[in-house]
Motif scaffolding. Sequence first.
Motif, mmCIF file in Angstrom:
data_model
loop_
_atom_site.group_PDB
_atom_site.id
_atom_site.type_symbol
_atom_site.label_atom_id
_atom_site.label_comp_id
_atom_site.label_asym_id
_atom_site.label_seq_id
_atom_site.Cartn_x
_atom_site.Cartn_y
_atom_site.Cartn_z
ATOM 1 N N GLY A 1 0.714 -1.255 -0.006
ATOM 2 C CA GLY A 1 -0.071 -0.119 -0.038
ATOM 3 C C GLY A 1 0.842 1.175 0.026
ATOM 4 O O GLY A 1 0.142 2.312 0.007
ATOM 5 N N LEU A 2 2.172 1.233 -0.011
ATOM 6 C CA LEU A 2 3.087 2.374 -0.229
ATOM 7 C C LEU A 2 3.057 3.245 1.006
ATOM 8 O O LEU A 2 3.291 4.504 1.103
ATOM 9 C CB LEU A 2 2.788 3.126 -1.543
ATOM 10 N N THR B 1 10.822 -6.295 3.520
ATOM 11 C CA THR B 1 10.306 -5.064 2.951
ATOM 12 C C THR B 1 11.641 -4.351 2.576
ATOM 13 O O THR B 1 12.793 -4.661 3.184
ATOM 14 C CB THR B 1 9.738 -4.082 3.827
ATOM 15 N N ARG B 2 11.268 -3.299 1.731
ATOM 16 C CA ARG B 2 12.601 -2.695 1.182
ATOM 17 C C ARG B 2 12.670 -1.185 1.550
ATOM 18 O O ARG B 2 13.323 -0.225 1.646
ATOM 19 C CB ARG B 2 12.592 -2.499 -0.209
ATOM 20 N N HIS B 3 11.211 -0.599 1.893
ATOM 21 C CA HIS B 3 10.894 0.984 1.870
ATOM 22 C C HIS B 3 9.931 1.171 3.325
ATOM 23 O O HIS B 3 10.383 2.284 3.589
ATOM 24 C CB HIS B 3 10.247 1.232 0.722
ATOM 25 N N LEU B 4 9.538 0.383 3.864
ATOM 26 C CA LEU B 4 8.621 0.774 4.844
ATOM 27 C C LEU B 4 9.404 1.174 6.041
ATOM 28 O O LEU B 4 10.579 0.575 6.406
ATOM 29 C CB LEU B 4 7.857 -0.636 5.278
ATOM 30 N N GLY B 5 9.062 2.249 6.479
ATOM 31 C CA GLY B 5 9.760 2.860 7.746
ATOM 32 C C GLY B 5 9.094 2.149 9.127
ATOM 33 O O GLY B 5 7.926 1.637 9.012
ATOM 34 N N TYR C 1 -1.442 11.065 -3.310
ATOM 35 C CA TYR C 1 -0.717 10.052 -2.595
ATOM 36 C C TYR C 1 0.183 9.309 -3.896
ATOM 37 O O TYR C 1 -0.077 9.405 -4.964
ATOM 38 C CB TYR C 1 -1.579 8.969 -2.256
ATOM 39 N N LYS C 2 1.573 9.209 -3.204
ATOM 40 C CA LYS C 2 2.585 8.504 -4.298
ATOM 41 C C LYS C 2 2.028 7.255 -4.794
ATOM 42 O O LYS C 2 1.235 6.615 -4.563
ATOM 43 C CB LYS C 2 3.825 8.453 -3.402
ATOM 44 N N THR C 3 2.581 7.045 -6.121
ATOM 45 C CA THR C 3 2.195 5.898 -6.803
ATOM 46 C C THR C 3 3.507 4.886 -6.786
ATOM 47 O O THR C 3 3.650 3.775 -7.369
ATOM 48 C CB THR C 3 2.180 6.208 -8.473
ATOM 49 N N ALA C 4 4.704 5.427 -6.195
ATOM 50 C CA ALA C 4 6.009 4.533 -5.916
ATOM 51 C C ALA C 4 6.673 5.144 -4.923
ATOM 52 O O ALA C 4 6.705 6.499 -4.699
ATOM 53 C CB ALA C 4 6.741 4.552 -7.091
ATOM 54 N N TYR C 5 7.605 4.305 -4.156
ATOM 55 C CA TYR C 5 8.367 4.681 -3.029
ATOM 56 C C TYR C 5 9.593 5.502 -3.813
ATOM 57 O O TYR C 5 9.997 5.264 -4.938
ATOM 58 C CB TYR C 5 8.991 3.624 -2.329
ATOM 59 N N LYS D 1 12.849 9.963 2.679
ATOM 60 C CA LYS D 1 11.586 9.831 1.923
ATOM 61 C C LYS D 1 10.497 10.631 2.586
ATOM 62 O O LYS D 1 9.652 11.375 1.930
ATOM 63 C CB LYS D 1 11.011 8.467 2.180
ATOM 64 N N LEU D 2 10.509 11.248 3.804
ATOM 65 C CA LEU D 2 9.341 11.940 4.402
ATOM 66 C C LEU D 2 9.684 13.087 4.159
ATOM 67 O O LEU D 2 8.824 14.091 4.021
ATOM 68 C CB LEU D 2 9.748 11.768 5.905
ATOM 69 N N PHE D 3 10.920 13.660 4.062
ATOM 70 C CA PHE D 3 11.398 15.097 3.584
ATOM 71 C C PHE D 3 11.939 15.525 2.151
ATOM 72 O O PHE D 3 12.131 16.569 2.253
ATOM 73 C CB PHE D 3 12.288 15.582 4.738
ATOM 74 N N ASP D 4 11.748 14.528 1.355
ATOM 75 C CA ASP D 4 11.962 14.597 0.310
ATOM 76 C C ASP D 4 13.287 15.198 0.059
ATOM 77 O O ASP D 4 13.519 16.187 -0.869
ATOM 78 C CB ASP D 4 10.812 15.684 -0.785
#
Length: 463
Positions: free
Chosen positions: A49-50, A96-100, A418-422, A430-433
């Motif tokens: 669900g990103l 997982t690879r991206h989930l914080g 909402y993003k379509t990819a991480y 990620k949070l602060f781009d």
Amino acid sequence: MAKQMLLNAFNMNCIGHINHGLWTHPRDTSTQYKTLAYWTDLARLLERGLFDGLFIADIVGTYDIYGQSLEVTLKESIQLPVNDPLLLVSAMAAVTRHLGFGLTANLTYEAPYLFARRLSTLDHLSNGRVGWNIVTGYLDSAARAMGLAQQPEHDRRYDQADEYLQVLYKLLEGSWADDAVVADREQRIYAQPDKVRKVSHHGEFYNVEGYHLSEPSPQRTPVLFQAGSSTRGLAFAGNHAECVFISGQDKTATRAQVDKVRAAAQAAGRDPQAIKVFMGITVIVAATEQQAQAKHAEYLRHASPEAGVAHFAASTGIDFAAYGLDEPIGFSKGNAIQSATRQLQENAWTRRRLLEQHALGGRYVTLVGTPEQVADALIAWLDETGLDGFNLTRTVTPESFEDFIDLVIPQLQQRGRYKTAYAEGTLRAKLFDTDHPHLPASHPGSAYRFTPTPAPTGALHHA
């Protein structure tokens, strides 16, 4: 371009978290919280669900205020039993690879020297996907269990927290240089001795002399979350927090809370937008409005309003069971959560009203409707309050997260909210781009970074 929504799943390493009583629902799996599969399956689901992160709450102590006993707490499993949240990360990070992972830990009962190592270890193992939700505690039952007569006074807990963060910054940011580790096999040098320094801290609450035990992790300091909304808590957040978690009941009050957080950051000399603000929210969604209302009614039949009120009693320090259903609840200033007691002080509450408020077992804003209706409502909350995102509570597990991912996320994506990819990078990136994984230069923790020792002047050099 409209602001994209940030989203954490809100959970706890226990059965009953926010919406109490729903563990009795036949489709709920929260009694499996003791198994790794429960958590690794959830992590995979949230990454599909990103979701930006899984925010894991925690509590030290037990809810023994309501009825002056643990009877309701134990029968309904109101955050008891509760297991350690930090031990879950390695398994979930592996699938997982991206989930914080936003992890709650009570600094009152954690020695900063060893806690710094635990944070660095998890940041290494997750490749920089760890955040710490800073809490100081509020339960006298915890204080007694940890050998104290009672919980330290509210503002003094934040004084201690300020110093605790100083110690952590010194360890995480200043003990090892970025290039301390060379891992040179030929010269037999893993770490350069002149690039590792002893931390020396002697303050009111802590005395620490020693080297940080871990080499620098991807983020060094994890992303810093905090949830205090008292005057002292906001001052602490303004200085230290990168993300703040609030509990709102209506948009006007929530807008005021968000503005206070931003003002606290500005008062501390930081950019008001340097803090991301999240609000807790519950969503019940189905393909049609009729189905959503039917699902809500079904959940209500399994929820426990009394368990919700018992939980709230611990937050206020007031035994609501001692009052008749329609007897006005008296307010007295205590040492619990000030935002919770302030709500009682500002409104004419009775136990009946509290039970009605906790009909779903919790008191968070609940959105019930179709995917389109829920998406519209979430966007309205974001745009009208200045929020950056939400901590999505669970109802029936994992059904509520599955429903949100399958039904609401596509609607938010279609609206460009909402993003379509991480994105790649650490949780902070990620949070602060940003491409930078560490605390920004404007954050006070950055002042503790390792700086090279200047070479002595006038030194003789030989060819």
